[in-house]
Design a protein around this motif. Structure first.
Motif, PDB file in Angstrom:
ATOM      1  N   PHE A   1      -0.050  -6.134 -13.094  1.00 20.52           N
ATOM      2  CA  PHE A   1      -0.470  -5.019 -12.999  1.00 20.52           C
ATOM      3  C   PHE A   1      -1.375  -4.820 -11.714  1.00 20.52           C
ATOM      4  CE2 PHE A   1      -3.693  -1.516 -13.746  1.00 20.52           C
ATOM      5  CZ  PHE A   1      -2.957  -0.616 -13.625  1.00 20.52           C
ATOM      6  N   LYS A   2      -2.617  -6.019 -12.019  1.00 15.96           N
ATOM      7  CA  LYS A   2      -3.425  -6.043 -10.832  1.00 15.96           C
ATOM      8  C   LYS A   2      -2.864  -6.317  -9.559  1.00 15.96           C
ATOM      9  CE  LYS A   2      -7.363  -6.750 -14.068  1.00 15.96           C
ATOM     10  NZ  LYS A   2      -8.080  -7.554 -14.420  1.00 15.96           N
ATOM     11  N   PHE A   3      -1.855  -7.120  -9.386  1.00 20.96           N
ATOM     12  CA  PHE A   3      -1.097  -7.557  -8.348  1.00 20.96           C
ATOM     13  C   PHE A   3      -0.434  -6.364  -7.451  1.00 20.96           C
ATOM     14  CE2 PHE A   3       2.970  -8.651  -6.333  1.00 20.96           C
ATOM     15  CZ  PHE A   3       2.476  -9.452  -5.281  1.00 20.96           C
ATOM     16  N   ILE A   4       0.097  -5.617  -8.412  1.00 21.47           N
ATOM     17  CA  ILE A   4       0.849  -4.297  -8.148  1.00 21.47           C
ATOM     18  C   ILE A   4      -0.162  -3.353  -7.376  1.00 21.47           C
ATOM     19  CG2 ILE A   4       2.144  -2.231  -8.717  1.00 21.47           C
ATOM     20  CD1 ILE A   4       3.488  -3.944 -10.687  1.00 21.47           C
ATOM     21  N   ILE A   5      -1.259  -3.087  -8.044  1.00 27.28           N
ATOM     22  CA  ILE A   5      -2.071  -1.946  -7.633  1.00 27.28           C
ATOM     23  C   ILE A   5      -2.963  -2.430  -6.565  1.00 27.28           C
ATOM     24  CG2 ILE A   5      -2.208  -0.713  -9.469  1.00 27.28           C
ATOM     25  CD1 ILE A   5      -4.808  -1.631 -10.309  1.00 27.28           C
ATOM     26  N   TYR A   6      -3.617  -3.813  -6.621  1.00 24.90           N
ATOM     27  CA  TYR A   6      -4.340  -4.255  -5.465  1.00 24.90           C
ATOM     28  C   TYR A   6      -3.847  -4.991  -4.320  1.00 24.90           C
ATOM     29  CZ  TYR A   6      -8.053  -3.343  -9.044  1.00 24.90           C
ATOM     30  OH  TYR A   6      -8.898  -2.650  -9.870  1.00 24.90           O
ATOM     31  N   PHE A   7      -2.522  -5.347  -4.331  1.00 20.35           N
ATOM     32  CA  PHE A   7      -1.971  -5.851  -3.146  1.00 20.35           C
ATOM     33  C   PHE A   7      -0.534  -5.433  -2.747  1.00 20.35           C
ATOM     34  CE2 PHE A   7       1.137  -9.023  -1.291  1.00 20.35           C
ATOM     35  CZ  PHE A   7       0.247  -9.131  -0.174  1.00 20.35           C
ATOM     36  N   GLN A   8       0.299  -5.522  -3.841  1.00 23.04           N
ATOM     37  CA  GLN A   8       1.716  -5.127  -3.378  1.00 23.04           C
ATOM     38  C   GLN A   8       1.866  -3.813  -2.935  1.00 23.04           C
ATOM     39  OE1 GLN A   8       4.381  -4.341  -6.642  1.00 23.04           O
ATOM     40  NE2 GLN A   8       6.316  -5.236  -5.621  1.00 23.04           N
ATOM     41  N   LEU A   9       1.440  -2.775  -3.342  1.00 26.90           N
ATOM     42  CA  LEU A   9       1.767  -1.111  -3.092  1.00 26.90           C
ATOM     43  C   LEU A   9       0.716  -1.121  -1.628  1.00 26.90           C
ATOM     44  CD1 LEU A   9       1.698   0.522  -6.184  1.00 26.90           C
ATOM     45  CD2 LEU A   9       3.645   0.310  -4.728  1.00 26.90           C
ATOM     46  N   PHE A  10      -0.435  -1.486  -1.257  1.00 25.53           N
ATOM     47  CA  PHE A  10      -0.977  -1.623  -0.121  1.00 25.53           C
ATOM     48  C   PHE A  10      -0.413  -2.340   0.812  1.00 25.53           C
ATOM     49  CE2 PHE A  10      -4.982  -0.897  -2.649  1.00 25.53           C
ATOM     50  CZ  PHE A  10      -5.141   0.481  -2.340  1.00 25.53           C
ATOM     51  N   ALA A  11       0.087  -3.549   0.725  1.00 24.95           N
ATOM     52  CA  ALA A  11       0.900  -4.132   1.609  1.00 24.95           C
ATOM     53  C   ALA A  11       2.360  -3.397   1.921  1.00 24.95           C
ATOM     54  CB  ALA A  11       1.350  -5.639   1.215  1.00 24.95           C
ATOM     55  N   ASN A  12       2.983  -2.947   0.983  1.00 24.16           N
ATOM     56  CA  ASN A  12       4.129  -2.069   1.032  1.00 24.16           C
ATOM     57  C   ASN A  12       3.999  -0.936   2.200  1.00 24.16           C
ATOM     58  OD1 ASN A  12       5.995   0.234   0.536  1.00 24.16           O
ATOM     59  ND2 ASN A  12       6.988  -1.631  -0.598  1.00 24.16           N
ATOM     60  N   ALA A  13       2.845  -0.433   1.914  1.00 25.65           N
ATOM     61  CA  ALA A  13       2.408   0.958   2.763  1.00 25.65           C
ATOM     62  C   ALA A  13       2.056   0.393   4.240  1.00 25.65           C
ATOM     63  CB  ALA A  13       1.267   1.608   2.162  1.00 25.65           C
ATOM     64  N   ALA A  14       1.485  -0.590   4.332  1.00 23.28           N
ATOM     65  CA  ALA A  14       1.254  -1.141   5.724  1.00 23.28           C
ATOM     66  C   ALA A  14       2.470  -1.537   6.539  1.00 23.28           C
ATOM     67  CB  ALA A  14       0.101  -2.496   5.615  1.00 23.28           C
ATOM     68  N   LEU A  15       3.392  -2.365   5.701  1.00 21.50           N
ATOM     69  CA  LEU A  15       4.656  -2.938   6.099  1.00 21.50           C
ATOM     70  C   LEU A  15       5.496  -1.678   6.743  1.00 21.50           C
ATOM     71  CD1 LEU A  15       6.213  -5.219   6.907  1.00 21.50           C
ATOM     72  CD2 LEU A  15       7.138  -5.281   4.777  1.00 21.50           C
ATOM     73  N   ASN A  16       5.373  -0.516   5.598  1.00 22.64           N
ATOM     74  CA  ASN A  16       6.432   0.632   6.156  1.00 22.64           C
ATOM     75  C   ASN A  16       6.017   1.229   7.264  1.00 22.64           C
ATOM     76  OD1 ASN A  16       8.732   1.071   4.402  1.00 22.64           O
ATOM     77  ND2 ASN A  16       7.162   1.168   2.693  1.00 22.64           N
ATOM     78  N   LEU A  17       4.592   1.429   7.754  1.00 24.96           N
ATOM     79  CA  LEU A  17       4.154   1.925   8.607  1.00 24.96           C
ATOM     80  C   LEU A  17       4.206   0.913  10.040  1.00 24.96           C
ATOM     81  CD1 LEU A  17       0.622   3.201   7.698  1.00 24.96           C
ATOM     82  CD2 LEU A  17       2.697   4.464   8.117  1.00 24.96           C
ATOM     83  N   ILE A  18       4.332  -0.298   9.831  1.00 27.31           N
ATOM     84  CA  ILE A  18       4.713  -1.289  10.997  1.00 27.31           C
ATOM     85  C   ILE A  18       6.348  -1.146  11.571  1.00 27.31           C
ATOM     86  CG2 ILE A  18       4.992  -3.255  11.658  1.00 27.31           C
ATOM     87  CD1 ILE A  18       2.526  -4.206  10.042  1.00 27.31           C
ATOM     88  N   ILE A  19       7.040  -0.810  10.146  1.00 20.99           N
ATOM     89  CA  ILE A  19       8.566  -0.805  10.367  1.00 20.99           C
ATOM     90  C   ILE A  19       8.722   0.632  11.132  1.00 20.99           C
ATOM     91  CG2 ILE A  19      10.565  -0.380   9.202  1.00 20.99           C
ATOM     92  CD1 ILE A  19       9.883  -2.683   7.191  1.00 20.99           C
ATOM     93  N   ALA A  20       7.965   1.525  10.478  1.00 20.89           N
ATOM     94  CA  ALA A  20       8.344   2.765  11.311  1.00 20.89           C
ATOM     95  C   ALA A  20       8.095   3.181  12.400  1.00 20.89           C
ATOM     96  CB  ALA A  20       7.375   3.861  10.579  1.00 20.89           C
ATOM     97  N   PHE A  21       6.964   2.383  13.019  1.00 16.93           N
ATOM     98  CA  PHE A  21       6.697   2.299  14.508  1.00 16.93           C
ATOM     99  C   PHE A  21       7.795   1.516  15.355  1.00 16.93           C
ATOM    100  CE2 PHE A  21       4.607  -0.018  18.255  1.00 16.93           C
ATOM    101  CZ  PHE A  21       4.282   0.957  18.671  1.00 16.93           C
ATOM    102  N   ILE A  22       8.064   0.268  14.778  1.00 15.47           N
ATOM    103  CA  ILE A  22       9.181  -0.548  15.537  1.00 15.47           C
ATOM    104  C   ILE A  22      10.617   0.472  15.420  1.00 15.47           C
ATOM    105  CG2 ILE A  22      10.905  -2.559  14.927  1.00 15.47           C
ATOM    106  CD1 ILE A  22       8.080  -3.923  14.040  1.00 15.47           C
TER     107      ILE A  22
END
Length: 187
Positions: free
Chosen positions: A41-62
């Protein structure tokens, strides 16, 4: 005794949680329940979802800029104009997925009652959106370019298998994990 909101262990007789600050109802020691580990749970809320958001923004730009085609982007879009439309739509859906990751993260972090269902739905939607984009690109190239561009059907099928396997693995795994912790999601 454990906090019913965040799962942190509390000292005996505590009236407020030292971690989240919420008032806790006193439960006599003989009624305390041992909480399950919350590392995933802590991995999901403190890393995975933030990393997912950042990666999606990078992919969107690309994808919106066509950088994934390198210096050949102009050629691809000249030969197959629907490909540009498909790429831009996918870029904007990636931006929506980034926002969705943050919304889901907030629901989980605040122990909202339906947060686990939102998270599982987010997994399915985000994996499916990528697959829909791959199919749209394949169809745009196949029907609009008259064979000038070649996107391999085998690669598309491999992506389909990857998405289906990901959904079949991640959804049941997270369903079981959150089902065992459903008493935490009460807000």
């Amino acid at each position: 005794m454990f906090c019913r909101f965040c799962g942190k262990e509390l000292p005996e007789g505590a009236r407020f949680c030292n971690n989240c600050g919420r008032a806790v109802d006193f439960i006599p020691p003989q009624q305390t329940v041992r909480r399950r580990p919350m590392a995933w749970f802590k991995f999901i809320i403190y890393f995975q979802l933030f990393a997912n958001a950042a990666l999606n923004l990078i992919i969107a730009f690309i994808w919106i800029t066509g950088l994934h085609y390198g210096e050949s982007a102009g050629l691809y879009y000249e030969i197959c104009p629907p490909l540009k439309v498909s790429d831009v739509i996918y870029g904007f859906t990636c931006i929506a997925c980034a926002a969705g990751a943050i919304v889901v993260r907030q629901k989980l972090a605040h122990y909202k009652k339906n947060a686990p269902a939102w998270y599982i739905g987010f997994i399915v939607v985000s994996l499916t959106i990528g697959q829909i984009s791959s199919v749209a690109d394949y169809l745009a190239v196949t029907f609009a370019s008259e064979g000038y561009l070649e996107i391999k059907l085998a690669e598309l099928l491999r992506n389909v298998v990857f998405v289906v396997a990901g959904i079949c693995f991640l959804v049941p795994l997270n369903y079981v994990y959150f089902r065992k912790r459903k008493d935490l999601f009460v807000n």
